[in-house]
Write an enzyme that holds these catalytic residues in place. Structure first.
Site, mmCIF file in Angstrom:
data_model
loop_
_atom_site.group_PDB
_atom_site.id
_atom_site.type_symbol
_atom_site.label_atom_id
_atom_site.label_comp_id
_atom_site.label_asym_id
_atom_site.label_seq_id
_atom_site.Cartn_x
_atom_site.Cartn_y
_atom_site.Cartn_z
ATOM 1 C CG ASP A 139 37.343 61.134 6.461
ATOM 2 O OD1 ASP A 139 37.779 61.120 5.283
ATOM 3 O OD2 ASP A 139 37.812 60.430 7.366
ATOM 4 C CE LYS B 103 40.910 61.065 5.280
ATOM 5 N NZ LYS B 103 40.269 59.747 5.103
ATOM 6 C CD GLU C 247 44.232 53.746 7.502
ATOM 7 O OE1 GLU C 247 43.543 54.672 7.021
ATOM 8 O OE2 GLU C 247 43.911 53.111 8.526
HETATM 9 O O1 KIV Z 1 39.170 58.895 9.612
HETATM 10 C C1 KIV Z 1 40.368 59.096 9.861
HETATM 11 O O2 KIV Z 1 40.751 59.467 10.961
HETATM 12 C C2 KIV Z 1 41.319 58.874 8.781
HETATM 13 C C3 KIV Z 1 42.768 58.927 9.145
HETATM 14 C C4 KIV Z 1 43.149 57.692 9.853
HETATM 15 C C5 KIV Z 1 43.630 59.165 7.967
HETATM 16 O O3 KIV Z 1 40.946 58.650 7.682
#
Ligand code: KIV
Length: 281
Positions: A84, A114, A183
């Site tokens: 992320d 992501k 989500e």
């Molecule tokens: O940060 C995270 O764990 C997420 C998931 C919930 C998709 O973005």
């Protein structure tokens, strides 16, 4: 086992084979997920809440993401590892976003990043993809915008907000993302987005018709405090098991039952004395 790549996820969608994804933040759990055959491991910025005990994900830093993602990516071979991009690592400018995405890949060994947001970030996604880095999008409830959204609320319940989720998902696809997390949206919207996209959708609270599902590790194992959103399913109650183990340990230490003979080195004999002697030298 053959390495799961970003491209392979599209193949899975075409074949109608569901994609399994979970979050992980450290090597031991990543290894267990690989053994269980999980396709995608996301080092989510949920690490801020799940591991560091913070109230939201906003304070998570690039340095923290690098440390956790390096532990995960270094531990597994087969699953696709996605990291992320934390709050403010991609929102300021495209240039900064490309630089930070590059850092996450170079310093961790993960294979994709992501980022949260749709239409507004399509140029940013395009720039990162053009730099050769696969991007997973994230639409619907985007926790980094929690204050703007007025809380962790289901998105797309009204027709205008449903259209926004759909158009955000399309913008992400058009910008070159290889998949998109959806989500907290109603199941029929999750299904509609999934049907209308070529890239695979990974749902979390978006119904059963997404191409794959993701859950946060600590929710699945029963290690996070409630109340949980409706989409969480606890597959185990590790918290109870851990408390029981800690209590047994405490009781055995207090009663003297631990350490027992099998946990104890032999009586001071020649060997032990030699070690002591060596230390003195
Ligand atoms: O940060 C995270 O764990 C997420 C998931 C919930 C998709 O973005």
């Amino acid at each position: 086992m053959e390495k799961i790549t970003a491209l392979k996820l599209s193949e899975f969608k075409r074949q109608g084979r569901k994609i399994t994804a979970l979050t992980a933040y450290d090597a031991p759990f990543a290894r267990l997920m690989e053994r269980a055959g999980v396709d995608v491991i996301l080092v989510g910025d949920s690490v801020g809440m799940a591991v560091h005990g913070r109230p939201d994900t906003l304070s998570v830093t690039m340095e923290e993401m690098v440390i956790h993602a390096r532990a995960v990516a270094g531990a597994v071979k087969t699953p696709l590892v996605v990291v992320d991009m934390p709050f403010m690592s991609f929102q300021v400018s495209k240039e900064k976003a490309v630089e930070n995405a590059g850092r996450l890949i170079k310093e961790t060994g993960a294979q994709a990043v992501k980022l949260e947001g749709g239409d507004k970030y399509s140029a940013t996604i395009r720039a990162i993809v053009d730099a050769g880095i696969p991007v997973m999008g994230h639409v619907g409830l985007t926790p980094q915008s929690v204050h703007q959204l007025g809380g962790y609320k289901v998105q797309g319940k009204q027709s205008e907000s449903a259209r926004k989720v759909l158009s955000d998902a399309h913008a992400v696809e058009k910008a070159g993302a290889f998949s998109v997390v959806i989500e907290a949206v109603p199941a029929d919207l999750g299904a509609a987005v999934t049907q209308s996209l070529k890239i695979p959708t990974i749902g979390i609270g978006a119904g059963p018709d997404c191409d794959g599902q993701i859950l946060v590790l600590h929710d699945l194992l029963g290690l996070s405090d409630g109340p949980h959103p409706r989409f969480v399913k606890m597959y185990a109650n590790f918290a109870e098991q851990a408390v029981e183990a800690f209590k047994s340990y405490r009781d055995e230490v207090q009663s003297g039952a631990f350490p027992a003979q099998e946990n104890t080195y032999g009586a001071r004999g020649e060997g032990a004395l030699r070690v002591v002697g060596k230390k003195k030298e």
